[in-house]
Design an enzyme around this catalytic site. Structure first.
Site, mmCIF file in Angstrom:
data_model
loop_
_atom_site.group_PDB
_atom_site.id
_atom_site.type_symbol
_atom_site.label_atom_id
_atom_site.label_comp_id
_atom_site.label_asym_id
_atom_site.label_seq_id
_atom_site.Cartn_x
_atom_site.Cartn_y
_atom_site.Cartn_z
ATOM 1 C CD GLU A 265 -2.787 -0.987 2.330
ATOM 2 O OE1 GLU A 265 -3.892 -2.078 2.315
ATOM 3 O OE2 GLU A 265 -2.496 -0.459 3.291
ATOM 4 C CG HIS A 284 -5.975 0.258 4.661
ATOM 5 N ND1 HIS A 284 -4.926 -0.569 4.885
ATOM 6 C CD2 HIS A 284 -6.912 0.138 5.908
ATOM 7 C CE1 HIS A 284 -4.906 -1.051 6.181
ATOM 8 N NE2 HIS A 284 -6.140 -0.645 6.739
#
Length: 327
Positions: A265, A284
């Site tokens: 990420e 997220h």
């Protein structure tokens, strides 16, 4: 002059949380930009720092913890603490604390949203309709009512998901870390992971990331899922073997997947999982509602205040309760 110094690994904190910390005489130090262990260590070396309030998932290593003799508490602005060396904190008698139930309603809502969006093909239907297709005569969606939802992990978030899923008419089965800990009013308890995967139409991940759970949803486990099942992950990306998931989506073995978290990420644009069909990916953000951000900040600040002022510590928020035991 400030009594305490609280280092926040982010560029902002809810005003209500800042007020709690200032009320105990704390200086709140924000860290905009990229957070590295070296930068955290340098910040703590610059002045005595009694608390770290973790925004995001910065690496709080054993070296960072050992290098700060003034550190008394590490408080997460949320729930996941896999980036903290908890054993090192425990050796130093530094409690590692999470923000209780603060983010659970928001993450649970996002989990249910992904389930509904995949079950009714919301994203793909929107794209096809905008492109000129009109599939009303032929399209057949899938209701969630009467389907079985399997929850891997049964903490605060999973329990919120279970309540909502039951209200929608779903049957809920769960597997927790310890046998006999599933509330029968919310879910039936799976004998083991094999049973849960075999009977679930939808599998939703709510387990912490540990060495035992890393890659728990691999090719073998995905093959054991029901044909046409859906996988949801709003926990940690590394719980899932992304190559195996992509293969299952491409083959049609899984009807869809909803991921709010990835192993990398932010992901590279050419990351293979992003090319998988019938996949919804969000960045997220399941806990990123205005209300949840305020609740998480306030709970993290309260955790810090309780430790620094020797107040009443909510032990349910302490990940390593041994750190609170007398030496």
């Amino acid at each position: 002059m400030s009594v305490f110094r609280v280092l926040v690994t982010g560029d902002n904190l809810a005003p209500a949380a800042v007020s709690i910390l200032k009320d105990i005489g704390a200086e709140v130090v924000l860290m905009p930009g990229t957070i590295t262990p070296e930068r955290i260590a340098a910040e703590m070396a610059g002045a005595p720092t009694q608390a770290v309030l973790m925004r995001g998932n910065p690496l709080i290593s054993a070296d960072v913890i050992a290098g700060n003799p003034h550190l008394r508490v590490i408080a997460k602005h949320g729930a996941g603490i896999d980036s903290v060396d908890v054993e090192a904190a425990t050796r130093r008698r530094v409690p590692v604390m999470v923000a209780g139930d603060a983010n659970a309603p928001a993450v649970a809502e996002h989990t249910i949203a992904l389930i509904l969006a995949l079950g009714r093909d919301i994203v793909s239907l929107d794209a096809r309709t905008r492109a000129g297709a009109w599939e009303r005569p032929t399209y057949r969606g899938r209701e969630v009512r009467g389907r079985t939802l399997g929850l891997i992990g049964f903490g605060r978030i999973a329990r919120h998901v279970a309540r909502t899923a039951t209200a929608l008419g779903m049957t809920v089965m769960a597997l927790g870390r310890d046998k006999g800990r599933i509330d029968p009013a919310l879910a039936s308890e799976a004998k083991d992971l094999d049973e849960l995967l075999a009977v679930s139409d939808i599998v939703s991940l709510h387990a912490p990331l540990t060495e035992a759970t890393r890659g728990i949803i691999n090719a073998e486990r995905i093959a054991a899922m029901k044909p046409g099942a859906i996988l949801i992950n709003t926990a940690r990306g590394a719980l899932v073997d992304e190559d195996a998931l992509r293969a299952a989506l491409e083959s049609g073995h899984l009807a869809g997947a909803g991921l709010d978290t990835l192993a990398e990420e932010p992901p590279a644009k050419d990351r293979p999982i992003l090319q998988a069909p019938n996949l919804i990916v969000t960045p997220h953000i399941s806990a990123q509602t205005g209300a949840a951000i305020t609740r998480m900040g306030v709970e993290a600040a309260r955790n810090i205040a309780a430790v620094l002022t020797q107040g009443d510590i909510d032990r349910a928020n302490v990940v390593n309760p041994a750190a609170l035991d007398p030496p």
